[in-house]
Motif scaffolding. Structure first.
Motif, PDB file in Angstrom:
ATOM      1  N   PHE A   1       5.748  -0.056   7.138  1.00  0.00           N
ATOM      2  CA  PHE A   1       5.893  -1.040   6.073  1.00  0.00           C
ATOM      3  C   PHE A   1       6.568  -0.383   4.886  1.00  0.00           C
ATOM      4  CE2 PHE A   1       3.692  -3.928   8.450  1.00  0.00           C
ATOM      5  CZ  PHE A   1       2.388  -3.597   8.719  1.00  0.00           C
TER       6      PHE A   1
ATOM      7  N   ALA B   1       1.730   9.549  -0.336  1.00  0.00           N
ATOM      8  CA  ALA B   1       1.570   8.729  -1.534  1.00  0.00           C
ATOM      9  C   ALA B   1       0.415   7.744  -1.392  1.00  0.00           C
ATOM     10  CB  ALA B   1       2.864   7.986  -1.813  1.00  0.00           C
ATOM     11  N   ALA B   2       0.233   7.159  -0.210  1.00  0.00           N
ATOM     12  CA  ALA B   2      -0.808   6.147  -0.006  1.00  0.00           C
ATOM     13  C   ALA B   2      -1.832   6.691   0.972  1.00  0.00           C
ATOM     14  CB  ALA B   2      -0.205   4.855   0.542  1.00  0.00           C
ATOM     15  N   ARG B   3      -3.071   6.900   0.494  1.00  0.00           N
ATOM     16  CA  ARG B   3      -4.061   7.541   1.356  1.00  0.00           C
ATOM     17  C   ARG B   3      -4.605   6.616   2.422  1.00  0.00           C
ATOM     18  NH1 ARG B   3      -5.384  12.284  -1.580  1.00  0.00           N
ATOM     19  NH2 ARG B   3      -3.298  12.751  -2.285  1.00  0.00           N
ATOM     20  N   ALA B   4      -4.468   5.288   2.220  1.00  0.00           N
ATOM     21  CA  ALA B   4      -5.048   4.358   3.194  1.00  0.00           C
ATOM     22  C   ALA B   4      -4.310   4.408   4.523  1.00  0.00           C
ATOM     23  CB  ALA B   4      -5.008   2.936   2.643  1.00  0.00           C
TER      24      ALA B   4
ATOM     25  N   SER C   1       4.754   3.128   4.074  1.00  0.00           N
ATOM     26  CA  SER C   1       3.498   3.525   4.709  1.00  0.00           C
ATOM     27  C   SER C   1       3.598   3.297   6.200  1.00  0.00           C
ATOM     28  CB  SER C   1       2.336   2.671   4.215  1.00  0.00           C
ATOM     29  OG  SER C   1       1.961   3.010   2.953  1.00  0.00           O
TER      30      SER C   1
ATOM     31  N   PHE D   1       1.257   2.920   9.645  1.00  0.00           N
ATOM     32  CA  PHE D   1      -0.085   2.741  10.204  1.00  0.00           C
ATOM     33  C   PHE D   1       0.016   2.848  11.718  1.00  0.00           C
ATOM     34  CE2 PHE D   1      -2.398   1.378   6.532  1.00  0.00           C
ATOM     35  CZ  PHE D   1      -1.467   0.775   5.721  1.00  0.00           C
TER      36      PHE D   1
ATOM     37  N   ILE E   1       8.705   3.073  -1.439  1.00  0.00           N
ATOM     38  CA  ILE E   1       7.475   3.660  -0.895  1.00  0.00           C
ATOM     39  C   ILE E   1       7.265   3.100   0.510  1.00  0.00           C
ATOM     40  CG2 ILE E   1       6.047   1.931  -2.078  1.00  0.00           C
ATOM     41  CD1 ILE E   1       3.881   4.064  -2.270  1.00  0.00           C
TER      42      ILE E   1
END
Lengths: 237, 248, 309
Positions: free
Chosen positions: B132, B45-48, B65, B67, B63
């Protein structure tokens, strides 16, 4: 339509400017800039060593701290800090002292309109006082559009509240005292006519905005002349 | 400029018909007592981020993410194994009344404990993996949704794990056990059980029990949860397989 | 040395050639971009003056009174409005209030950490509230319920879910879409003087007078849209990605409303000086973008209305 403003000025007159430098003995450079009743004191410490966040080994970095006259630091102060930091980053030659940090601290002594331009002018004079290498100086002026459509320069606090729109601009200072006739072609436009920073509040038409820029440019010539004279007198006792 | 004091609208309260008084109590969305809400899962969902996942369980939307593995903060001491750092935030509009998310401050540490058992921390020494999570809408059973979505995001990021972690919760209302409670059912529950389970290894990484339970009911509730977790594990695997096959 | 690197980067033969290009992109980003700009194209094959694809989905969050999810390229923002009741201030008893807050949670970008909030968040938050309040898009009088006693306090929260450049543009678009989608619930005044919600079900008998039967949606007049451009030497790049913003540091954000009034022009410093001709060019690029965005927003709102009917 030239109308007389509350303090007797006409549309294109600025308030009296006063610039004093070298007030603070501990800071590497300091300056106080007054435009009418708006007074801002800027202090520069640097270049300093020591790693801070976001420090770049190839370039110097600039840090700005804005202290309001009263109250806590909120979003407005953070926005002013960011605008000031980016403006000063564009006028300093960053490659001369890489991996260092220069801190610019601004204290608002009194606010009577045109706060951001006053701060930009003060920090520029303080950087000169500290001997930080600069490409050119930044000269800043604000312009407002009144309810009945006329443009006034350097509005005071009372006038600011009744303005329809308000623009703050920073220009590079002109290399000669008298601006040459502006040519309208792109190739002929000299670099001094560019804008470093511009922020606007309130809605106005695009033509009004371009007029503001013209007025601002003319005023910036006067301010840069004043700045040059005040810097010269300090160095030639 | 301080914002003036405001109060939220008091919704017209529907009479909460407790099953104790009412034998014909039906769940508000028409599900059976042992039926979970349909799950919608999507990775990337989040490309970063290195890996991310989005999950919707009915009206609960989360959602997550991931890292990492990335450099630990300089303040942390040297560690021969990796570190897992979890943080769960609620959006201000996620709850029915604004500002209610302070009830869920412990979700970050609970997520950490649920995932810690499943991640091979030895595979990324000296570095940190950050997880996160942001809950966009809180419609009941938030922690199980966050745990399942987080393990899906970890798999999407390529972090080595023993197995996927699926999670489900059961509420005890009067005499009945209902699985995957919605927000209004959670409000009138007597007790709750949340289980985070690794389906293929058949190991529980975290089990949280609140309220009053009798021994027999705990077994029954745990069986229900494990069954739901296994089914959710299958759905998560299908989702990951689809993501991989659609990208190649 | 530059010439050798350029040769290495220019060949794109097979797997080895691709590795060279990626390494060149990381090590020398500015020359990499300048070679593209010479051909008037960007690495993602966009021409210099066109923006990325935009999609708007309203009504994404059902627990909020109005919401919108906007995606431009990879930048994703979710805006939602929650309404609460407040007592209006003495000098404006007929007006409600709108509080705008912009959040950058740690999921949006690897540079944001949970303990340390992003530097951009308060700046963008202030910029957004300035633009929305100054653009006269909404009349605060429409948020009033009972004059002098009760008015709506609308909390508009915008969350950045993925940060990939042009954050202000996407945030403004999502705020505008959420305000356009806002459904004000039916309320009435109860005996104690508090406002309570009333269900719209006509079969339920309501003994109380419904206070705002006719004011269910906000009427928006001049809606502002914006475009951020980067100035670099003689080039103007519209709608930059995060990579482009980090290399070329002179953004110019122009906000125009539907009556072609300039609501805000924001150029916060930067290495390149803006000449009047570049500013005029940015304004005309923004005009084009306003047309595009307006049609996308109208389409998105119409499709939700059709679903609701």
């Amino acid at each position: 339509m030239e109308e007389v403003r509350a303090d007797g000025r006409n549309g294109q007159q600025l308030r009296p400017l006063v610039c004093t430098r070298n007030l603070l003995h501990r800071a590497h450079g300091s300056a106080q800039w007054c435009q009418g009743d708006t007074i801002v004191l800027a202090a520069v410490y640097g270049p300093k060593a020591g790693t801070k966040k976001g420090e770049n080994p190839e370039k110097a970095s600039i840090e700005v701290i804005w202290k309001p006259k009263t109250g806590q630091i909120g979003k407005t102060e953070k926005q002013y800090e960011m605008i000031l930091r980016r403006t000063l980053q564009s006028i300093c030659i960053l490659t001369i002292h890489p991996n260092t940090t220069t801190s610019v601290i601004l204290q608002v002594v009194s606010d009577s309109g045109a706060l951001l331009p006053c701060a930009i002018n003060a920090s520029c004079a303080a950087l000169v006082d500290a001997g930080i290498p600069l490409k050119h100086l930044a000269v800043s002026v604000s312009c407002g559009l009144t309810q009945n459509g006329s443009l006034i320069l350097d509005p005071s606090k009372v006038e600011e509240q009744e303005l329809q729109a308000f623009v703050c601009m920073a220009f590079p200072n002109s290399p000669v005292t008298v601006l040459p006739e502006a040519s309208s072609s792109k190739e002929g436009e000299p670099m001094e006519h560019g804008i470093i920073t511009s922020t606007s509040y309130g809605s106005m038409s695009v033509n009004d905005y371009l007029c503001c820029i013209e007025y601002g440019r003319a005023a910036s010539a006067k301010i840069s002349e004043f700045l040059r004279r005040s810097l010269e007198t300090e160095h030639n006792p | 400029m301080a914002s003036p004091a405001s109060y939220a609208l008091r919704r017209h309260q529907q009479q909460r018909r407790r099953p104790l008084q009412d034998d014909n109590w039906v769940r508000s969305d028409g599900r059976g007592f042992h039926q979970c809400r349909p799950a919608f899962l999507r990775t990337g969902a989040a490309r970063a981020a290195s890996g991310s996942a989005y999950a919707e369980f009915g009206s609960t939307k989360v959602i997550v993410s991931v890292f990492g593995p990335r450099e630990s903060k300089k303040a942390m001491k040297y560690s021969g194994i990796g570190r897992l750092n979890c943080n769960v935030n609620f959006a201000t509009f996620s709850t029915a009344t604004r500002g209610q998310e302070s009830d869920h401050k412990d979700f970050s540490s609970m997520l950490h404990k649920a995932l810690e058992g499943a991640v091979l921390l030895e595979s990324f020494p000296k570095t940190t993996v950050d997880v996160f999570a942001l809950v966009l809408e809180s419609g009941g059973s938030d922690l199980p949704a966050v745990i399942s979505c987080a393990s899906l995001a970890l798999a999407d990021a390529g972090i080595m794990m023993y197995d996927l972690v699926a999670s489900a919760s059961v509420s005890c209302i009067g005499n009945s056990l209902i699985i995957d409670p919605a927000a209004e059912e959670e409000d009138c529950q007597d007790g709750s059980l949340t289980v985070a389970f690794m389906p293929s290894r058949r190991e529980i990484t975290q089990l949280t029990l609140t309220g009053e339970w009798s021994t027999g009911r705990i077994h029954e509730a745990t069986e229900l949860c494990l069954d739901a977790c296994s089914k959710l594990g299958e759905i998560m695997r299908t989702c990951l397989k689809q993501a991989v096959s659609s990208s190649t | 040395m530059a010439a050798v690197k350029e040769d290495a980067g220019g060949r794109g033969g097979g797997f080895e050639g691709e590795m060279e290009v990626e390494a060149y992109r990381r090590l020398f980003p500015l020359p990499y971009y300048e070679r593209h700009l010479l051909e008037s194209v960007r690495p993602d094959a966009r021409p210099l003056s066109s923006a990325r694809d935009t999609s708007i989905a309203v009504g994404a969050v059902s627990s909020a009174d109005g919401s919108a999810l906007v995606k431009t390229g990879e930048t994703t923002m979710l805006a939602a409005i929650k309404l609460e009741v407040m007592s209006p201030s003495q000098d404006s008893p007929d007006e409600g209030s709108l509080a705008i807050d912009f959040h950058m949670p740690p999921i949006c970008s690897p540079t944001v950490r949970p303990g340390r909030p992003a530097e951009l968040a308060p700046v963008l938050s202030k910029q957004l509230s300035d633009v929305i309040s100054r653009s006269k898009m909404i009349h605060l009088k429409e948020l009033s319920l009972v004059s002098g006693k009760a008015a709506w306090m609308a909390y508009l929260d915008i969350y950045c879910l993925n940060a990939d450049g042009s954050l202000f543009d996407v945030a403004l678009l999502s705020a505008v879409a959420a305000l356009a989608h806002l459904h004000i619930p039916l309320v009435s005044l109860n005996d104690e003087g508090r406002i309570i919600a009333v269900s719209g079900d006509p079969s339920r008998k309501t003994t109380r007078e419904v206070v705002n039967k006719d004011k269910r949606k906000l009427s928006l007049n001049s809606v502002p849209f914006s475009l951020t451009c980067l100035l670099h030497k003689d080039y103007i790049l519209a709608d930059p990605t995060a990579e482009e913003e980090s290399i070329m540091d002179t953004p110019v954000t122009v906000v125009l409303d539907s009556l072609d009034c300039l609501v805000s022009l924001y150029k916060p410093g930067g290495a390149a000086l803006a000449l009047t001709s570049s500013l005029k060019e940015c304004v005309s690029l923004t005009r084009r973008r306003v047309q595009e965005l307006r049609s996308i927003l109208d389409e998105a709102l119409q499709s939700t209305e059709m679903d609701e009917d």
